[in-house]
Scaffold this motif. Structure first.
Motif, mmCIF file in Angstrom:
data_model
loop_
_atom_site.group_PDB
_atom_site.id
_atom_site.type_symbol
_atom_site.label_atom_id
_atom_site.label_comp_id
_atom_site.label_asym_id
_atom_site.label_seq_id
_atom_site.Cartn_x
_atom_site.Cartn_y
_atom_site.Cartn_z
ATOM 1 N N ASN A 1 12.700 10.877 2.331
ATOM 2 C CA ASN A 1 11.490 12.185 2.911
ATOM 3 C C ASN A 1 11.212 13.559 2.223
ATOM 4 N N VAL A 2 11.420 12.873 0.578
ATOM 5 C CA VAL A 2 10.890 14.720 -0.124
ATOM 6 C C VAL A 2 9.653 14.769 0.176
ATOM 7 N N THR A 3 9.668 16.122 -0.299
ATOM 8 C CA THR A 3 7.822 16.073 -0.419
ATOM 9 C C THR A 3 7.562 17.055 -1.567
ATOM 10 N N PHE A 4 6.470 17.224 -2.481
ATOM 11 C CA PHE A 4 6.834 17.655 -4.018
ATOM 12 C C PHE A 4 6.000 18.241 -3.787
ATOM 13 N N PRO A 37 28.888 -3.066 -19.597
ATOM 14 C CA PRO A 37 27.848 -4.568 -19.241
ATOM 15 C C PRO A 37 27.620 -5.198 -18.143
ATOM 16 N N HIS A 38 26.909 -5.650 -17.850
ATOM 17 C CA HIS A 38 26.162 -6.671 -16.655
ATOM 18 C C HIS A 38 25.220 -5.922 -15.736
ATOM 19 N N ILE A 39 24.631 -4.998 -16.085
ATOM 20 C CA ILE A 39 23.369 -4.233 -15.610
ATOM 21 C C ILE A 39 22.663 -4.106 -16.569
ATOM 22 N N MET A 40 21.908 -5.167 -16.074
ATOM 23 C CA MET A 40 20.738 -5.553 -17.034
ATOM 24 C C MET A 40 19.187 -4.995 -17.164
ATOM 25 N N ALA A 41 19.088 -4.341 -15.829
ATOM 26 C CA ALA A 41 17.765 -3.089 -15.363
ATOM 27 C C ALA A 41 17.791 -2.073 -14.631
ATOM 28 N N VAL A 42 17.227 -0.951 -15.037
ATOM 29 C CA VAL A 42 17.368 0.151 -13.977
ATOM 30 C C VAL A 42 15.726 -0.030 -13.901
ATOM 31 N N GLY A 43 16.090 1.573 -12.389
ATOM 32 C CA GLY A 43 14.098 1.521 -12.537
ATOM 33 C C GLY A 43 13.997 2.443 -11.126
ATOM 34 N N ILE A 44 12.778 2.987 -11.094
ATOM 35 C CA ILE A 44 12.677 3.107 -9.469
ATOM 36 C C ILE A 44 11.598 2.870 -9.275
ATOM 37 N N ARG A 45 11.513 3.365 -7.989
ATOM 38 C CA ARG A 45 10.207 3.076 -6.836
ATOM 39 C C ARG A 45 10.077 4.283 -6.223
ATOM 40 N N VAL A 46 8.729 4.532 -6.509
ATOM 41 C CA VAL A 46 8.388 5.824 -5.192
ATOM 42 C C VAL A 46 7.116 5.402 -4.360
ATOM 43 N N ALA A 47 7.563 5.899 -2.896
ATOM 44 C CA ALA A 47 6.308 4.975 -2.085
ATOM 45 C C ALA A 47 6.378 6.155 -0.745
ATOM 46 N N LYS A 48 5.169 5.797 -0.060
ATOM 47 C CA LYS A 48 4.994 6.661 1.185
ATOM 48 C C LYS A 48 5.698 6.690 2.089
ATOM 49 N N ASP A 49 6.276 7.535 2.439
ATOM 50 C CA ASP A 49 7.838 7.268 3.649
ATOM 51 C C ASP A 49 7.313 6.660 4.753
ATOM 52 N N SER A 50 7.462 5.492 5.190
ATOM 53 C CA SER A 50 6.990 4.518 6.428
ATOM 54 C C SER A 50 7.335 5.840 7.371
ATOM 55 N N ALA A 51 7.700 6.721 8.169
ATOM 56 C CA ALA A 51 7.654 7.658 8.955
ATOM 57 C C ALA A 51 6.432 7.849 9.015
ATOM 58 N N SER A 52 5.842 8.999 7.746
ATOM 59 C CA SER A 52 5.173 9.509 7.440
ATOM 60 C C SER A 52 3.461 9.484 6.439
ATOM 61 N N ALA A 53 4.121 7.954 6.827
ATOM 62 C CA ALA A 53 2.756 7.097 6.012
ATOM 63 C C ALA A 53 1.068 7.654 6.790
ATOM 64 N N LYS A 54 0.543 7.549 6.355
ATOM 65 C CA LYS A 54 -1.264 8.167 7.316
ATOM 66 C C LYS A 54 -1.847 6.474 7.561
ATOM 67 N N PRO A 61 0.815 -1.229 -0.101
ATOM 68 C CA PRO A 61 -0.062 -0.224 -0.148
ATOM 69 C C PRO A 61 0.887 1.360 0.293
ATOM 70 N N ALA A 62 2.508 1.023 0.595
ATOM 71 C CA ALA A 62 3.309 2.159 0.569
ATOM 72 C C ALA A 62 3.494 2.537 -0.663
ATOM 73 N N ARG A 63 3.747 2.055 -2.132
ATOM 74 C CA ARG A 63 3.831 1.987 -3.249
ATOM 75 C C ARG A 63 3.090 2.705 -4.083
ATOM 76 N N VAL A 64 3.421 3.875 -4.254
ATOM 77 C CA VAL A 64 2.504 5.000 -5.693
ATOM 78 C C VAL A 64 3.208 4.543 -7.129
ATOM 79 N N TYR A 65 4.405 3.792 -7.470
ATOM 80 C CA TYR A 65 4.620 3.769 -8.600
ATOM 81 C C TYR A 65 6.426 3.045 -8.219
ATOM 82 N N GLU A 66 6.520 2.507 -9.400
ATOM 83 C CA GLU A 66 7.433 1.249 -9.832
ATOM 84 C C GLU A 66 7.625 1.052 -10.913
ATOM 85 N N GLN A 67 8.585 0.879 -11.765
ATOM 86 C CA GLN A 67 8.803 1.156 -13.419
ATOM 87 C C GLN A 67 10.261 0.873 -13.193
#
Length: 161
Positions: free
Chosen positions: A121-124, A144-161, A21-27
């Motif tokens: 702990n980033v705020t937009f 070589p040998h880096i097969m994939a990269v991506g990002i995950r944006v999640a609600k900060d665990s310390a401030s999650a509602k 439930p904390a995940r906002v985006y992941e690709q």
């Protein structure tokens, strides 16, 4: 065999991520021939609606144990909805323990997936679409040998509602 194993691991990660439930985006993006060209700088676009929430941004890296280094330098550029650059930084991500050589992350056989906290702990300030660009900053091109990269944006665990 490795491709089948990689697809299985991706399916398991997708299943686990869907229960987060904390995940906002992941690709993640696969890199051609398992090599990261400097001019191949993936841009990830994600939507932020809640400007009162703090977020954590992670880098996802899939690498092969044949990777020649224990670390990976990469640079992020974060662009806001109004096209202004909000942050840029060079990061060192450890893929292996520098003393023991033990791979970091989760894996089986010779392929490992690592998720490393990049921005804490980033705020937009504005709702809208944000872009995060990743560029590899190693001295080798292609890397070589880096097969994939991506990002995950999640609600900060310390401030999650």
């Amino acid at each position: 065999m490795h491709r089948l194993l990689g697809m299985w691991a991706a399916a398991v990660l997708l299943l686990l991520a869907s229960c987060d439930p904390a995940r906002v985006y992941e690709q993640n993006v696969d890199l051609p021939e398992g090599s990261w060209q400097i001019d191949n700088a993936p841009v990830f676009e994600f939507e932020i609606q809640d400007t009162t929430q703090a977020y954590d941004v992670f880098f996802n890296i899939r690498y092969n144990l044949q990777y020649d280094y224990y670390n990976l330098y990469l640079r992020h550029q974060l662009i806001g909805p109004d096209s202004t650059q909000l942050s840029a930084k060079l990061h060192e991500v450890l893929l292996m323990d520098s003393k023991t050589g033990k791979p970091l992350g989760d894996g089986s056989s010779d392929i490992y997936d690592l998720q490393a906290l990049a921005l804490d702990n980033v705020t937009f300030s504005k709702p809208g679409t944000y872009k995060l660009k990743l560029t590899q900053y190693m001295r080798r091109d292609p890397l070589p040998h880096i097969m994939a990269v991506g990002i995950r944006v999640a609600k900060d665990s310390a401030s999650a509602k």
